[in-house]
Design an enzyme around this catalytic site. Structure first.
Site, short mmCIF file in Angstrom:
data_model
loop_
_atom_site.label_atom_id
_atom_site.label_comp_id
_atom_site.label_asym_id
_atom_site.label_seq_id
_atom_site.Cartn_x
_atom_site.Cartn_y
_atom_site.Cartn_z
N ALA A 88 5.14 3.39 -6.28
CA ALA A 88 3.78 3.83 -6.60
C ALA A 88 3.37 4.93 -5.61
O ALA A 88 3.92 5.03 -4.52
CB ALA A 88 2.79 2.67 -6.54
N PHE A 89 2.37 5.73 -6.00
CA PHE A 89 2.02 6.90 -5.19
C PHE A 89 1.49 6.53 -3.81
O PHE A 89 1.54 7.35 -2.89
CB PHE A 89 0.98 7.76 -5.94
CG PHE A 89 -0.44 7.30 -5.78
CD1 PHE A 89 -1.23 7.79 -4.76
CD2 PHE A 89 -0.99 6.36 -6.65
CE1 PHE A 89 -2.55 7.36 -4.61
CE2 PHE A 89 -2.29 5.93 -6.50
CZ PHE A 89 -3.07 6.43 -5.48
N LYS A 90 1.01 5.30 -3.64
CA LYS A 90 0.45 4.92 -2.35
C LYS A 90 1.49 4.96 -1.23
O LYS A 90 1.14 4.95 -0.06
CB LYS A 90 -0.22 3.54 -2.44
CG LYS A 90 -1.50 3.57 -3.27
CD LYS A 90 -2.25 2.25 -3.21
CE LYS A 90 -3.58 2.31 -3.95
NZ LYS A 90 -3.40 2.34 -5.42
N ASP A 91 2.77 4.97 -1.60
CA ASP A 91 3.84 5.10 -0.60
C ASP A 91 3.64 6.34 0.27
O ASP A 91 3.91 6.30 1.47
CB ASP A 91 5.21 5.22 -1.30
CG ASP A 91 5.74 3.86 -1.76
OD1 ASP A 91 5.39 2.83 -1.15
OD2 ASP A 91 6.51 3.84 -2.74
N ALA B 70 0.74 5.76 2.80
CA ALA B 70 1.03 4.65 3.71
C ALA B 70 2.14 5.03 4.68
O ALA B 70 2.08 4.72 5.88
CB ALA B 70 1.41 3.40 2.92
#
Ligand code: PLP
Length: 432
Positions: free
Chosen positions: A105-108, A111
């Site tokens: 997911a793009f939150k990688d 983060a």
């Protein structure tokens, strides 16, 4: 570079302070005091640069004054150890696939960048050991846990509601070990969030532990999301399609789209943005009426966008000097219910052979409805469809699970069960 608060009451902060504190003292969100314009020459030949090279130029504009050049390069290159390909779907619509990172997911991106920047401050500037608390209903916990895995000087506590997170999501943060502890709370997501908030306000805990949050309001999580907008443009330029570019962002807390708006301010030639909502249409209503009325979120199949009070709205207002008219010039909105999301997944699979996840499907719908024939549209495909297998399979039939996800599912779950009262949580943290 200094960071000011959108509420304008707190003192300005350094980058290190803004990253360690997350939220400003007056509860506002930090904003960089300047947004540097990148030179025309950078955009003219951007197609010849790699993702990492592009991202480094963008990163220097924000962080170049505060992080040594070699270290910044390493943080950026390390963060972006995976591709973000632009894939043609149909006609003038393209998908920017942001799901090729470790948790799909793009939150990688945010983060991983934040963890490495925090690690840099701990090592370089003598910052004490930091404890990251994060409450999750699914995706945030996995991105943060994997982003911070093995970073020296940081311990992460992921709080999640027992029995309310899908098995695929749960295994992405309970099987890691090392510096990641999963706390299984006997309650709902709101209880987890309340525990984290109480911990930040508790004098004892703050005396004994250096606490920080890794949610999307942190500048080190949200600004790096600008990187892939530039890379999307570079890939369009390679195809000779870099005029009248429209970018559509499936939005919940509005961190992702805000990073894109920062990119536009830096000179990225995007003609306009579309913020695509599920039934949580607070921003859509704001565009129509000029009034911002947050309300409790409703549950949808695009659940990472189930947000009733989008925190980054404050940043958008600040960026446009509170002008509703100026916001409407650059951003339009759309809203779709679950049936429309399901219909998009089915249609795009059947007619074009492309599998959308429920969040990307919201973005696709908005482009299909609002793109003009002379425009080129890119929607952000924010997660891999296999992460939402239970929703997607009844619509399109069996789908395959990427090896990366299967590997998580083979791991052994380790978690500590806790009741939802603050005293137990505090006692646990102090005993650590
Ligand atoms: C977090 C998330 C979103 C929403 O992004 P915001 O930055 O909160 O607007 C969309 N899709 C997926 C899959 C997400 O995990």
């Amino acid at each position: 570079m200094k960071y000011y608060s959108t509420n304008k009451q707190a003192q300005e902060a350094t980058l290190q302070e803004a990253v360690v504190k997350g939220l400003a003292g007056d509860k506002g969100l930090y904003m960089p005091e300047r947004i540097k314009q990148l030179p025309d020459s950078f955009f003219e030949n951007i197609k010849d640069l790699s993702f990492q090279e592009i991202a480094l130029e963008v990163a220097k504009a924000f962080f170049g004054e505060d992080v040594e050049a070699d270290a910044l390069k390493q943080i950026v290159y390390d963060t972006l150890a995976f591709d973000v390909p632009l894939v043609h779907v149909n006609d003038n619509i393209y998908s920017l696939e942001l799901f090729h990172g470790p948790t799909l997911a793009f939150k990688d991106v945010g983060a991983r960048f934040m963890s490495r920047l925090l690690g840099y401050f701990i090592k370089k500037q003598g910052q004490d050991k930091v404890n990251v608390l994060v409450a999750t209903s699914g995706d945030t916990g996995s991105a943060v846990a994997n982003g911070f895995l093995g970073v020296p000087g940081i311990h992460v506590y992921v709080l999640y509601p027992k029995g309310k997170v899908s098995p695929i999501q749960e295994c992405q943060f309970t099987t890691l070990g090392q510096n990641i502890t999963a706390l299984e709370i006997d309650g709902v997501f709101d209880d987890c969030q309340a525990l984290v908030k109480s911990a930040f306000m508790d004098a004892d805990l703050n005396k004994y532990m250096n606490l920080t949050s890794a949610n999307s309001i942190n500048v080190a999580r949200f600004l790096p999301q600008a990187f892939y907008y530039f890379y999307a443009y570079a890939q369009l330029q390679k195809l000779g399609l870099d005029k009248n570019v429209v970018i559509c962002v499936p939005s919940g807390n509005f961190g992702n789209i805000t990073a894109g708006l920062f990119g536009k301010r830096m000179g990225l030639p995007i003609s306009r943005f579309i913020a695509a909502n599920n039934r949580n249409d607070i921003f859509f209503k704001y565009l129509q009426t000029g009034e911002y009325n947050p309300r409790p979120s409703v549950q949808t199949i695009a659940n990472a966008m189930d947000v009733g009070a989008p925190s980054n709205f404050a940043r958008i207002l600040d960026l446009y000097g509170n002008s509703h008219a100026d916001i409407c010039k650059e951003i339009s909105g759309c809203t779709y219910d679950d049936d429309q999301i399901r219909a998009a997944i089915k249609k795009v699979k059947d007619q074009y052979g492309y599998l959308l996840d429920p969040h990307g499907a919201v973005g696709y719908n908005a482009l299909a409805d609002m793109l003009k024939p002379n425009e080129v549209g890119v929607f952000l495909e924010t997660a891999h469809p296999a992460k939402f297998k239970d929703t997607v399979e009844p619509i399109v039939g069996p789908i395959s699970i990427p090896e990366k996800l299967q590997a998580f599912m083979r791991g052994t779950k380790q978690s500590i069960e806790l009741p939802k009262d603050f005293d137990s949580f505090k006692k646990y943290l102090l005993s650590e």
